[in-house]
Write a protein that holds these residues in place. Structure first.
Motif: not given
Length: 200
Positions: A68-71, A125-127, A130-132, A138-139
């Protein structure tokens, strides 16, 4: 009154989002200073000036808290305004992606991946995804489609690997080769790889 001891009133108790933010910030600070293996819930609680119970009510384990902290600490890439040029659009996107990678949370995330075991690593790795990776891909897809509509990107430049090139190169050179990504390097990536790949 003689002999009495006076002490200032304790600060008001933090609750809800304010307390959670303090805990997540303390977890990132711990990751930056002692790393994943030495991080403890007690150390995070001390850094956040709260009790361990406040942590365990929200996060059952160290891995839950750190994820959570990383996300929450990873900055967002954000939307890319239309500059009228695929080159300029991609330059801005690369610069923002680099900012995410080199943010405090981004650096901590890679350190965690190097320290933790395989099972825990898969979670983090899921973080990254989803975060990067997912936002960047997508962009890039949006920028390519926008460039096709403008006429400065070839119509068939929509294959799945096109959106992988920039995130893959940034992470490979930074994390495998240990190279820094300066502005000149980003411009070279765009001019020597992406523009020739995408141009009409």
């Amino acid at each position: 009154m003689m002999g009495s001891r006076w002490s200032p009133a304790p600060p008001g108790r933090r609750r809800g989002p304010e307390l959670e933010r303090a805990i997540l910030d303390a977890a990132l600070e711990q990751l930056s200073t002692v790393g994943w293996n030495a991080l403890t819930m007690e150390g995070v609680a001390t850094g956040a000036q709260t009790g361990k119970a406040a942590l365990y009510r929200r996060w059952p384990s160290k891995a839950d808290l750190v994820a959570d902290a990383l996300r929450s600490g990873l900055p967002e890439i954000g939307e890319i305004p239309d500059s009228g040029s695929i080159r300029e659009d991609l330059l801005l996107l690369c610069g923002r992606t680099r900012g995410v990678m080199y943010s405090r949370a981004g650096q901590a995330l890679w350190s965690v991946l190097h320290e933790c075991d395989h099972m825990t690593g898969e979670r983090f790795r899921g973080v990254i995804w989803s975060g990067l990776q997912e936002p960047a891909q997508r962009l890039i897809r949006e920028l390519v489609l926008r460039g096709i509509e403008r006429g400065d990107v070839r119509p068939d430049a929509t294959g799945p690997f096109v959106v992988d090139v920039i995130p893959a190169m940034l992470m490979y050179r930074a994390k495998v080769c240990g190279s820094e990504w300066g502005d000149a390097d980003i411009a070279e990536l765009i001019d020597e790889v992406m523009v020739p790949l995408l141009r009409v």
